[in-house]
Motif scaffolding. Structure first.
Motif, PDB file in Angstrom:
ATOM      1  N   GLY A   1      47.704  74.279  32.954  1.00 63.07           N
ATOM      2  CA  GLY A   1      46.557  73.996  33.871  1.00 63.07           C
ATOM      3  C   GLY A   1      45.795  73.619  33.657  1.00 63.07           C
ATOM      4  N   GLN A   2      44.617  72.814  34.001  1.00 61.06           N
ATOM      5  CA  GLN A   2      43.400  72.071  33.579  1.00 61.06           C
ATOM      6  C   GLN A   2      42.235  72.367  34.500  1.00 61.06           C
ATOM      7  N   ARG A   3      41.119  72.667  33.944  1.00 60.30           N
ATOM      8  CA  ARG A   3      39.932  72.461  34.751  1.00 60.30           C
ATOM      9  C   ARG A   3      39.131  71.381  34.656  1.00 60.30           C
ATOM     10  N   ILE A   4      38.755  70.816  35.959  1.00 61.41           N
ATOM     11  CA  ILE A   4      38.327  69.586  35.909  1.00 61.41           C
ATOM     12  C   ILE A   4      36.873  69.765  36.439  1.00 61.41           C
ATOM     13  N   LEU A   5      35.915  69.582  35.438  1.00 57.09           N
ATOM     14  CA  LEU A   5      34.502  69.629  36.056  1.00 57.09           C
ATOM     15  C   LEU A   5      34.148  68.480  36.700  1.00 57.09           C
ATOM     16  N   LEU A   6      33.134  68.707  37.635  1.00 58.92           N
ATOM     17  CA  LEU A   6      32.234  67.584  38.181  1.00 58.92           C
ATOM     18  C   LEU A   6      31.929  66.417  37.610  1.00 58.92           C
ATOM     19  N   GLU A   7      31.436  66.661  36.149  1.00 52.85           N
ATOM     20  CA  GLU A   7      30.994  65.685  35.261  1.00 52.85           C
ATOM     21  C   GLU A   7      32.353  64.913  34.957  1.00 52.85           C
ATOM     22  N   GLN A   8      33.247  65.425  34.831  1.00 52.43           N
ATOM     23  CA  GLN A   8      34.647  64.875  34.483  1.00 52.43           C
ATOM     24  C   GLN A   8      35.059  63.922  35.380  1.00 52.43           C
ATOM     25  N   LEU A   9      35.172  64.260  36.769  1.00 55.73           N
ATOM     26  CA  LEU A   9      35.042  63.618  38.059  1.00 55.73           C
ATOM     27  C   LEU A   9      34.283  62.208  38.136  1.00 55.73           C
ATOM     28  N   GLN A  10      33.168  62.616  37.631  1.00 51.48           N
ATOM     29  CA  GLN A  10      32.064  61.558  37.684  1.00 51.48           C
ATOM     30  C   GLN A  10      32.398  60.249  36.658  1.00 51.48           C
ATOM     31  N   SER A  11      33.052  60.764  35.704  1.00 51.45           N
ATOM     32  CA  SER A  11      33.339  59.828  34.581  1.00 51.45           C
ATOM     33  C   SER A  11      34.428  59.041  34.891  1.00 51.45           C
ATOM     34  N   LEU A  12      35.248  59.304  35.981  1.00 49.76           N
ATOM     35  CA  LEU A  12      36.593  58.371  36.010  1.00 49.76           C
ATOM     36  C   LEU A  12      36.091  57.246  37.025  1.00 49.76           C
ATOM     37  N   PRO A  13      36.825  56.384  37.226  1.00 50.62           N
ATOM     38  CA  PRO A  13      36.534  55.201  38.197  1.00 50.62           C
ATOM     39  C   PRO A  13      36.194  55.460  39.585  1.00 50.62           C
ATOM     40  N   TYR A  14      35.128  54.932  40.106  1.00 46.44           N
ATOM     41  CA  TYR A  14      34.540  55.368  41.331  1.00 46.44           C
ATOM     42  C   TYR A  14      35.043  54.528  42.199  1.00 46.44           C
ATOM     43  N   THR A  15      35.211  55.071  43.263  1.00 46.08           N
ATOM     44  CA  THR A  15      35.934  54.360  44.584  1.00 46.08           C
ATOM     45  C   THR A  15      34.974  54.814  45.936  1.00 46.08           C
ATOM     46  N   GLN A  16      34.926  53.805  46.916  1.00 40.44           N
ATOM     47  CA  GLN A  16      34.398  54.342  48.259  1.00 40.44           C
ATOM     48  C   GLN A  16      35.253  54.080  49.225  1.00 40.44           C
ATOM     49  N   ALA A  17      35.078  54.761  50.304  1.00 40.00           N
ATOM     50  CA  ALA A  17      35.600  54.765  51.644  1.00 40.00           C
ATOM     51  C   ALA A  17      34.730  54.472  52.580  1.00 40.00           C
ATOM     52  N   LEU A  18      34.818  53.429  53.356  1.00 41.95           N
ATOM     53  CA  LEU A  18      33.774  53.001  54.125  1.00 41.95           C
ATOM     54  C   LEU A  18      34.325  53.546  55.610  1.00 41.95           C
ATOM     55  N   ASP A  19      33.200  53.601  56.624  1.00 42.95           N
ATOM     56  CA  ASP A  19      33.572  53.979  57.979  1.00 42.95           C
ATOM     57  C   ASP A  19      34.603  55.070  58.101  1.00 42.95           C
ATOM     58  N   CYS A  20      34.186  56.143  57.556  1.00 45.99           N
ATOM     59  CA  CYS A  20      35.050  57.340  57.730  1.00 45.99           C
ATOM     60  C   CYS A  20      34.569  58.250  58.923  1.00 45.99           C
ATOM     61  N   TYR A  21      35.061  59.007  59.661  1.00 43.77           N
ATOM     62  CA  TYR A  21      34.958  59.752  60.692  1.00 43.77           C
ATOM     63  C   TYR A  21      35.531  61.110  60.489  1.00 43.77           C
ATOM     64  N   ILE A  22      34.708  62.087  60.999  1.00 48.83           N
ATOM     65  CA  ILE A  22      35.138  63.538  60.677  1.00 48.83           C
ATOM     66  C   ILE A  22      35.281  63.997  62.442  1.00 48.83           C
ATOM     67  N   ILE A  23      36.618  64.020  62.828  1.00 41.82           N
ATOM     68  CA  ILE A  23      36.798  64.117  64.227  1.00 41.82           C
ATOM     69  C   ILE A  23      37.445  65.684  64.301  1.00 41.82           C
ATOM     70  N   SER A  24      36.480  66.381  65.061  1.00 41.03           N
ATOM     71  CA  SER A  24      36.767  67.506  65.075  1.00 41.03           C
ATOM     72  C   SER A  24      36.958  68.058  66.617  1.00 41.03           C
ATOM     73  N   THR A  25      38.252  68.582  67.050  1.00 44.58           N
ATOM     74  CA  THR A  25      38.568  68.825  68.293  1.00 44.58           C
ATOM     75  C   THR A  25      37.561  69.779  68.989  1.00 44.58           C
ATOM     76  N   GLY A  26      37.102  70.854  68.335  1.00 40.67           N
ATOM     77  CA  GLY A  26      36.278  71.633  68.802  1.00 40.67           C
ATOM     78  C   GLY A  26      34.679  71.249  68.982  1.00 40.67           C
ATOM     79  N   HIS A  27      34.148  70.463  68.089  1.00 41.85           N
ATOM     80  CA  HIS A  27      32.680  70.023  68.209  1.00 41.85           C
ATOM     81  C   HIS A  27      32.410  68.457  68.083  1.00 41.85           C
ATOM     82  N   GLY A  28      33.450  67.812  68.316  1.00 42.14           N
ATOM     83  CA  GLY A  28      33.199  66.227  68.381  1.00 42.14           C
ATOM     84  C   GLY A  28      33.142  65.533  67.154  1.00 42.14           C
ATOM     85  N   THR A  29      32.892  64.274  67.187  1.00 46.73           N
ATOM     86  CA  THR A  29      33.045  63.377  66.244  1.00 46.73           C
ATOM     87  C   THR A  29      31.627  62.893  65.433  1.00 46.73           C
ATOM     88  N   SER A  30      31.834  63.071  64.060  1.00 44.61           N
ATOM     89  CA  SER A  30      30.594  62.562  63.300  1.00 44.61           C
ATOM     90  C   SER A  30      31.081  61.603  62.499  1.00 44.61           C
TER      91      SER A  30
END
Ligand SMILES: Nc1nc2c(c(=O)[nH]1)N[C@H]1C(S)=C(S)[C@@H](COP(=O)(O)O)O[C@H]1N2
Ligand SMILES: [Mo]
Length: 168
Positions: free
Chosen positions: A41-70
């Motif tokens: 097993g390996q622990r992955i610190l936030l700083e290690q995540l941040q040192s890996l190649p960065y990618t974006q995901a555009l136009d994402c929606y969080i669609i909740s059945t209970g309290h609408g879309t954001s």
């Protein structure tokens, strides 16, 4: 410090999520644990995540059945497949991963789907939201699956463990 079993039973969330989303994380620590029956097993610190190649995901929606879309939101982070390829040896024949949160939520993603995503619609371990650091309250580190636009059940906040699985 958590000890994760390699032979845990099927997570409850594989069969659906009856509950309302949890409003708050159970700890402040964004460290991830990568667990596999074939490697240590390996622990992955936030700083290690941040040192890996960065990618974006555009136009994402969080669609909740209970309290609408954001959204739309622009999430930034590391592709899940990039993280797995970085930390697992290339001869590992894993077939899917279970991404577990600190509050007992989770989502399953197959290797096939992760390998075939479009670069700008790829599943991310997100630590940025609209150019700012994602806060713990908003889900740091959050799994974002841009292709899921149904009920937000794959948009896992407070990812704690990624369990690498083998076989069908
Ligand atoms: N860790 C965790 N992630 C979660 C949930 C949860 O309860 N725990 N609920 C899901 C559901 S049902 C919804 S609608 C969204 C809500 O996301 P939001 O708080 O950003 O609006 O988070 C999803 N991710
Ligand atoms: Mo939801």
């Amino acid at each position: 410090m958590h000890i994760f079993s390699h032979n845990s039973p099927e997570p409850d969330w594989v069969h659906g999520h009856p509950h309302e989303p949890n409003p708050a994380p159970t700890t402040d620590d964004p460290t991830l644990h990568l667990v596999s029956s074939q490697t240590v097993g390996q622990r992955i610190l936030l700083e290690q995540l941040q040192s890996l190649p960065y990618t974006q995901a555009l136009d994402c929606y969080i669609i909740s059945t209970g309290h609408g879309t954001s959204g739309p939101f622009q999430f930034g982070g590391v592709r899940l497949i990039t993280l797995l390829e970085h930390f697992l040896s290339s001869d590992e024949l894993w077939t899917y991963v279970d991404v577990h949160s600190a509050d007992g939520f989770g989502a399953r993603l197959t290797r096939d789907e992760l390998m075939n995503e479009e670069p700008l619609r790829a599943s991310l371990l997100a630590y940025q939201l609209d150019g700012q650091q994602l806060t713990r309250a908003r889900g740091l580190v959050r799994l974002i699956v841009p292709s899921e636009v149904g009920d937000a059940l794959r948009q896992v906040k407070w990812v704690e463990k990624i369990h690498v699985m083998y076989g069908p």
